[in-house]
Motif scaffolding. Structure first.
Motif, PDB file in Angstrom:
ATOM      1  N   TRP A 221       0.799  -1.226   0.000  1.00 24.42           N
ATOM      2  CA  TRP A 221       0.000   0.000   0.000  1.00 24.42           C
ATOM      3  C   TRP A 221       0.837   1.284   0.000  1.00 24.42           C
ATOM      4  CZ3 TRP A 221      -4.408  -0.596   4.177  1.00 24.42           C
ATOM      5  CH2 TRP A 221      -5.248  -1.666   3.825  1.00 24.42           C
ATOM      6  N   ASP A 222       2.144   1.178  -0.096  1.00 25.14           N
ATOM      7  CA  ASP A 222       3.008   2.329   0.175  1.00 25.14           C
ATOM      8  C   ASP A 222       2.635   3.590  -0.596  1.00 25.14           C
ATOM      9  OD1 ASP A 222       4.385  -0.245   0.756  1.00 25.14           O
ATOM     10  OD2 ASP A 222       5.944   1.086   1.533  1.00 25.14           O
ATOM     11  N   LEU A 223       2.386   3.482  -1.877  1.00 25.28           N
ATOM     12  CA  LEU A 223       2.087   4.677  -2.665  1.00 25.28           C
ATOM     13  C   LEU A 223       0.749   5.304  -2.267  1.00 25.28           C
ATOM     14  CD1 LEU A 223       3.300   3.719  -6.264  1.00 25.28           C
ATOM     15  CD2 LEU A 223       4.440   5.177  -4.574  1.00 25.28           C
ATOM     16  N   GLY A 224      -0.141   4.492  -1.731  1.00 31.68           N
ATOM     17  CA  GLY A 224      -1.425   5.018  -1.292  1.00 31.68           C
ATOM     18  C   GLY A 224      -1.394   5.586   0.106  1.00 31.68           C
ATOM     19  N   LYS A 225      -0.539   5.025   0.956  1.00 35.49           N
ATOM     20  CA  LYS A 225      -0.541   5.399   2.374  1.00 35.49           C
ATOM     21  C   LYS A 225       0.694   6.184   2.808  1.00 35.49           C
ATOM     22  CE  LYS A 225      -4.370   3.773   4.305  1.00 35.49           C
ATOM     23  NZ  LYS A 225      -5.294   4.654   5.057  1.00 35.49           N
ATOM     24  N   ASP A 226       1.870   5.762   2.395  1.00 43.16           N
ATOM     25  CA  ASP A 226       3.101   6.421   2.851  1.00 43.16           C
ATOM     26  C   ASP A 226       3.349   7.658   2.000  1.00 43.16           C
ATOM     27  OD1 ASP A 226       5.363   6.820   4.381  1.00 43.16           O
ATOM     28  OD2 ASP A 226       6.618   5.468   3.212  1.00 43.16           O
ATOM     29  N   VAL A 227       2.473   8.628   2.167  1.00 42.24           N
ATOM     30  CA  VAL A 227       2.422   9.827   1.323  1.00 42.24           C
ATOM     31  C   VAL A 227       3.064  10.989   2.066  1.00 42.24           C
ATOM     32  CG1 VAL A 227       0.872  11.398   0.091  1.00 42.24           C
ATOM     33  CG2 VAL A 227       0.272   8.974   0.325  1.00 42.24           C
ATOM     34  N   GLU A 228       3.857  11.780   1.387  1.00 44.75           N
ATOM     35  CA  GLU A 228       4.455  12.950   2.023  1.00 44.75           C
ATOM     36  C   GLU A 228       3.375  13.838   2.655  1.00 44.75           C
ATOM     37  OE1 GLU A 228       6.567  14.564  -1.322  1.00 44.75           O
ATOM     38  OE2 GLU A 228       8.433  13.542  -0.765  1.00 44.75           O
ATOM     39  N   PHE A 229       3.626  14.318   3.856  1.00 48.99           N
ATOM     40  CA  PHE A 229       2.735  15.225   4.587  1.00 48.99           C
ATOM     41  C   PHE A 229       1.400  14.572   4.953  1.00 48.99           C
ATOM     42  CE2 PHE A 229       4.949  17.810   1.252  1.00 48.99           C
ATOM     43  CZ  PHE A 229       5.951  18.331   2.069  1.00 48.99           C
ATOM     44  N   SER A 230       1.356  13.250   5.057  1.00 47.93           N
ATOM     45  CA  SER A 230       0.058  12.582   5.221  1.00 47.93           C
ATOM     46  C   SER A 230      -0.246  12.125   6.639  1.00 47.93           C
ATOM     47  CB  SER A 230      -0.021  11.363   4.290  1.00 47.93           C
ATOM     48  OG  SER A 230       0.890  10.354   4.701  1.00 47.93           O
ATOM     49  N   SER A 231       0.712  12.229   7.552  1.00 48.53           N
ATOM     50  CA  SER A 231       0.483  11.796   8.932  1.00 48.53           C
ATOM     51  C   SER A 231       0.350  13.041   9.813  1.00 48.53           C
ATOM     52  CB  SER A 231       1.632  10.914   9.422  1.00 48.53           C
ATOM     53  OG  SER A 231       1.808   9.802   8.571  1.00 48.53           O
ATOM     54  N   VAL A 232      -0.853  13.525   9.938  1.00 48.33           N
ATOM     55  CA  VAL A 232      -1.105  14.759  10.674  1.00 48.33           C
ATOM     56  C   VAL A 232      -1.345  14.411  12.137  1.00 48.33           C
ATOM     57  CG1 VAL A 232      -2.486  16.869  10.753  1.00 48.33           C
ATOM     58  CG2 VAL A 232      -2.169  15.649   8.573  1.00 48.33           C
ATOM     59  N   CYS A 233      -0.787  15.221  13.041  1.00 45.63           N
ATOM     60  CA  CYS A 233      -0.958  14.909  14.459  1.00 45.63           C
ATOM     61  C   CYS A 233      -1.013  16.179  15.284  1.00 45.63           C
ATOM     62  CB  CYS A 233       0.180  14.022  14.953  1.00 45.63           C
ATOM     63  SG  CYS A 233      -0.184  13.146  16.500  1.00 45.63           S
ATOM     64  N   SER A 234      -1.881  16.171  16.274  1.00 47.98           N
ATOM     65  CA  SER A 234      -2.015  17.280  17.203  1.00 47.98           C
ATOM     66  C   SER A 234      -0.916  17.223  18.251  1.00 47.98           C
ATOM     67  CB  SER A 234      -3.378  17.202  17.900  1.00 47.98           C
ATOM     68  OG  SER A 234      -3.401  16.103  18.809  1.00 47.98           O
ATOM     69  N   GLU A 235      -0.961  18.151  19.184  1.00 47.57           N
ATOM     70  CA  GLU A 235      -0.101  18.053  20.354  1.00 47.57           C
ATOM     71  C   GLU A 235      -0.448  16.777  21.108  1.00 47.57           C
ATOM     72  OE1 GLU A 235      -0.899  21.289  22.998  1.00 47.57           O
ATOM     73  OE2 GLU A 235      -2.964  20.693  23.365  1.00 47.57           O
ATOM     74  N   VAL A 236       0.535  16.259  21.841  1.00 46.91           N
ATOM     75  CA  VAL A 236       0.319  15.069  22.660  1.00 46.91           C
ATOM     76  C   VAL A 236      -0.139  15.495  24.047  1.00 46.91           C
ATOM     77  CG1 VAL A 236       1.403  13.033  23.671  1.00 46.91           C
ATOM     78  CG2 VAL A 236       2.050  13.779  21.372  1.00 46.91           C
ATOM     79  N   VAL A 237      -1.178  14.839  24.536  1.00 49.91           N
ATOM     80  CA  VAL A 237      -1.705  15.116  25.868  1.00 49.91           C
ATOM     81  C   VAL A 237      -1.184  14.033  26.814  1.00 49.91           C
ATOM     82  CG1 VAL A 237      -3.770  15.454  27.266  1.00 49.91           C
ATOM     83  CG2 VAL A 237      -3.774  16.108  24.845  1.00 49.91           C
ATOM     84  N   PRO A 238      -0.343  14.386  27.790  1.00 48.84           N
ATOM     85  CA  PRO A 238       0.173  13.363  28.702  1.00 48.84           C
ATOM     86  C   PRO A 238      -0.953  12.725  29.518  1.00 48.84           C
ATOM     87  CG  PRO A 238       1.462  15.395  28.870  1.00 48.84           C
ATOM     88  CD  PRO A 238       0.228  15.721  28.077  1.00 48.84           C
ATOM     89  N   MET A 239      -1.046  11.408  29.443  1.00 44.86           N
ATOM     90  CA  MET A 239      -2.000  10.643  30.258  1.00 44.86           C
ATOM     91  C   MET A 239      -1.335   9.328  30.649  1.00 44.86           C
ATOM     92  SD  MET A 239      -5.673  11.024  28.311  1.00 44.86           S
ATOM     93  CE  MET A 239      -6.244  12.566  27.601  1.00 44.86           C
ATOM     94  N   PRO A 240      -0.228   9.384  31.366  1.00 44.54           N
ATOM     95  CA  PRO A 240       0.491   8.147  31.688  1.00 44.54           C
ATOM     96  C   PRO A 240      -0.409   7.116  32.357  1.00 44.54           C
ATOM     97  CG  PRO A 240       1.779  10.067  32.329  1.00 44.54           C
ATOM     98  CD  PRO A 240       0.417  10.570  31.964  1.00 44.54           C
ATOM     99  N   GLY A 241      -0.406   5.913  31.816  1.00 43.42           N
ATOM    100  CA  GLY A 241      -1.154   4.825  32.416  1.00 43.42           C
ATOM    101  C   GLY A 241      -2.635   4.819  32.167  1.00 43.42           C
ATOM    102  N   VAL A 242      -3.136   5.787  31.402  1.00 42.75           N
ATOM    103  CA  VAL A 242      -4.575   5.873  31.139  1.00 42.75           C
ATOM    104  C   VAL A 242      -4.926   5.116  29.862  1.00 42.75           C
ATOM    105  CG1 VAL A 242      -6.490   7.420  30.586  1.00 42.75           C
ATOM    106  CG2 VAL A 242      -4.811   8.082  32.317  1.00 42.75           C
ATOM    107  N   VAL A 243      -5.949   4.307  29.923  1.00 41.25           N
ATOM    108  CA  VAL A 243      -6.463   3.613  28.738  1.00 41.25           C
ATOM    109  C   VAL A 243      -7.809   4.230  28.379  1.00 41.25           C
ATOM    110  CG1 VAL A 243      -7.205   1.422  27.753  1.00 41.25           C
ATOM    111  CG2 VAL A 243      -5.273   1.482  29.339  1.00 41.25           C
ATOM    112  N   ILE A 244      -7.874   4.921  27.251  1.00 35.96           N
ATOM    113  CA  ILE A 244      -9.133   5.525  26.811  1.00 35.96           C
ATOM    114  C   ILE A 244     -10.037   4.430  26.241  1.00 35.96           C
ATOM    115  CG2 ILE A 244     -10.175   7.064  25.101  1.00 35.96           C
ATOM    116  CD1 ILE A 244      -7.836   8.933  25.440  1.00 35.96           C
ATOM    117  N   GLU A 245     -11.228   4.338  26.764  1.00 37.05           N
ATOM    118  CA  GLU A 245     -12.158   3.292  26.342  1.00 37.05           C
ATOM    119  C   GLU A 245     -13.410   3.837  25.665  1.00 37.05           C
ATOM    120  OE1 GLU A 245     -12.686   1.268  30.086  1.00 37.05           O
ATOM    121  OE2 GLU A 245     -11.114  -0.174  29.584  1.00 37.05           O
ATOM    122  N   GLN A 246     -13.636   5.152  25.766  1.00 35.59           N
ATOM    123  CA  GLN A 246     -14.798   5.744  25.126  1.00 35.59           C
ATOM    124  C   GLN A 246     -14.545   7.221  24.883  1.00 35.59           C
ATOM    125  OE1 GLN A 246     -18.078   5.108  27.795  1.00 35.59           O
ATOM    126  NE2 GLN A 246     -17.402   6.659  29.250  1.00 35.59           N
ATOM    127  N   GLY A 247     -15.386   7.829  24.069  1.00 36.60           N
ATOM    128  CA  GLY A 247     -15.269   9.243  23.756  1.00 36.60           C
ATOM    129  C   GLY A 247     -15.564   9.482  22.292  1.00 36.60           C
TER     130      GLY A 247
END
Length: 238
Positions: free
Chosen positions: A135-161
């Protein structure tokens, strides 16, 4: 060459990809980008590949860390595609090494969370999929992995939202993290059978239904309840 010597390169090596961390001056250095394919039932159905968890395991693809783009950026519409798609995702940031992690211990290696977009040349991905090619040409695209700031939540498992995305203010994706086929504990346990997970690894956990195409000039906004927001402006093609 020993550790006390300074390496000499032919040209300046690229900087380490990194993300801002909410409430901290230090940035999170990004190691690897893992993506989970078809991890919401409704999205799997819309892609024509329903998932039966009773007989299947999660599957993954990777992107180069150099594809990482900060939320709010304007990126060019990519070359060689006429069907550029958005995929809204909850991102898990790994904070400790982990190999063969038990599901009940998965929380021990979580540093925090972010909101992400897995931008995709859908036409090229589907051609590759149907021909049994990577899938590389379809997925591994320049500028394609957008990410926000990281919110520290050590040890937290998000299960809903709520997880949702809009294009130019019009909602296109809306679901809940509790609809993940494989939840965060299960993903960490499974992925760590194949890889020695390391601090700075990011896991994009999958996208809900409603994926679709964007064109130059579109603005994408998304959010995950309890985590934050992500945005991308689609610029003209180069």
């Amino acid at each position: 060459m020993n550790d006390t010597q300074t390496a000499q390169y032919l040209w300046t090596p690229p900087a380490t990809p990194s993300l801002p961390v909410r409430g901290q001056g230090e940035r999170l250095p990004v190691n690897r980008l893992f993506f989970v394919g078809r991890n919401y039932h409704a999205h799997a159905v819309e892609m024509g590949r329903p998932v039966d968890k009773s007989v299947e395991r999660p599957f993954y693809f990777t992107k180069a860390p150099q594809t990482l783009v900060a939320s709010g950026a304007t990126t060019p519409y990519p070359s060689e595609t006429k069907n550029y798609h958005f995929e809204m995702e909850l991102v898990v940031a790994i904070g400790k090494p982990g190999f063969r992690v038990k599901a009940e211990d998965a929380h021990d290696i979580i540093y925090g969370y972010a909101c992400g977009l897995d931008m995709t040349r859908r036409d090229l991905q589907l051609v590759a999929r149907d021909k049994g090619r990577p899938w590389d040409l379809g997925k591994d695209v320049e500028f394609s992995s957008v990410c926000s700031e990281v919110v520290p939540m050590p040890g937290v498992v998000i299960e809903q939202g709520e997880i949702a995305l809009a294009v130019n203010g019009q909602t296109q994706q809306q679901s809940d993290v509790n609809k993940l086929i494989w939840n965060i504990r299960e993903l960490i346990a499974d992925l760590s059978l194949f890889y020695h997970l390391q601090p700075g690894d990011l896991i994009y956990t999958g996208t809900p239904e409603g994926v679709g195409a964007v064109v130059p000039g579109d603005r994408i906004t998304g959010h995950v309840q309890g985590v934050g927001e992500v945005a991308l402006n689609v610029g003209p093609a180069e």
